[in-house]
Design a protein around this motif. Structure first.
Motif, short mmCIF file in Angstrom:
data_model
loop_
_atom_site.label_atom_id
_atom_site.label_comp_id
_atom_site.label_asym_id
_atom_site.label_seq_id
_atom_site.Cartn_x
_atom_site.Cartn_y
_atom_site.Cartn_z
N LEU A 1 3.64 -1.61 11.61
CA LEU A 1 2.46 -0.84 11.20
C LEU A 1 2.46 -0.41 9.73
O LEU A 1 1.42 -0.53 9.08
CB LEU A 1 2.26 0.37 12.12
N PRO A 2 3.56 0.06 9.16
CA PRO A 2 3.50 0.41 7.74
C PRO A 2 3.11 -0.77 6.85
O PRO A 2 2.30 -0.62 5.92
CB PRO A 2 4.92 0.90 7.43
N ALA A 3 3.65 -1.93 7.14
CA ALA A 3 3.30 -3.12 6.35
C ALA A 3 1.85 -3.52 6.56
O ALA A 3 1.14 -3.86 5.60
CB ALA A 3 4.23 -4.28 6.72
N LEU A 4 1.38 -3.46 7.79
CA LEU A 4 -0.01 -3.83 8.08
C LEU A 4 -0.98 -2.86 7.41
O LEU A 4 -2.02 -3.27 6.90
CB LEU A 4 -0.24 -3.87 9.59
N ARG A 5 -0.61 -1.59 7.39
CA ARG A 5 -1.45 -0.60 6.70
C ARG A 5 -1.42 -0.81 5.20
O ARG A 5 -2.44 -0.67 4.53
CB ARG A 5 -0.99 0.81 7.06
N ALA A 6 -0.25 -1.17 4.65
CA ALA A 6 -0.14 -1.43 3.22
C ALA A 6 -1.03 -2.60 2.81
O ALA A 6 -1.58 -2.62 1.71
CB ALA A 6 1.31 -1.69 2.83
N LEU A 7 -1.17 -3.57 3.70
CA LEU A 7 -2.05 -4.71 3.44
C LEU A 7 -3.52 -4.34 3.59
O LEU A 7 -4.39 -5.07 3.14
CB LEU A 7 -1.73 -5.86 4.39
N GLY A 8 -3.80 -3.23 4.26
CA GLY A 8 -5.19 -2.81 4.49
C GLY A 8 -5.83 -3.49 5.68
O GLY A 8 -7.05 -3.52 5.80
N LEU A 9 -5.03 -4.00 6.58
CA LEU A 9 -5.55 -4.75 7.73
C LEU A 9 -6.55 -3.95 8.54
O LEU A 9 -7.63 -4.46 8.89
CB LEU A 9 -4.40 -5.21 8.63
N PHE A 10 -6.23 -2.69 8.81
CA PHE A 10 -7.08 -1.89 9.69
C PHE A 10 -8.29 -1.29 8.96
O PHE A 10 -9.16 -0.70 9.60
CB PHE A 10 -6.26 -0.81 10.38
#
Length: 83
Positions: free
Chosen positions: A57-66
């Motif tokens: 989740l931290p990486a996915l949030r850093a990418l702006g996925l959500f």
């Protein structure tokens, strides 16, 4: 932009918003999301998938996925929002 423009073949990870993100993070998230939702999967498979999703989740949030995509599966959305 193409995938190789973002993360060239010779790199396995990149820094995004101060977080190291490994190549394959989004793909692994999608596979784990399918495993989590698979009614034929074992409880152990779902538990491992849930664990791996939370770790990513931290990486996915850093990418702006959500910020771009909305998770439709209710259980998965709750998991992502709750951690």
């Amino acid at each position: 932009m193409r995938a190789e423009d973002l993360l060239p073949d010779h790199l396995d990870q990149g820094q995004f918003n101060g977080i190291a993100v490994r190549k394959g993070t989004v793909g692994a998230f999608l596979i784990n999301a399918r495993r989590l939702a698979d009614p034929g999967g074992s409880e152990e498979q779902r538990r491992l998938a849930e664990h791996d999703i939370v770790e990513a989740l931290p990486a996915l949030r850093a990418l702006g996925l959500f910020e771009i995509l909305q998770v439709r599966d209710e259980h998965l959305r709750g998991l992502c929002e709750g951690h």
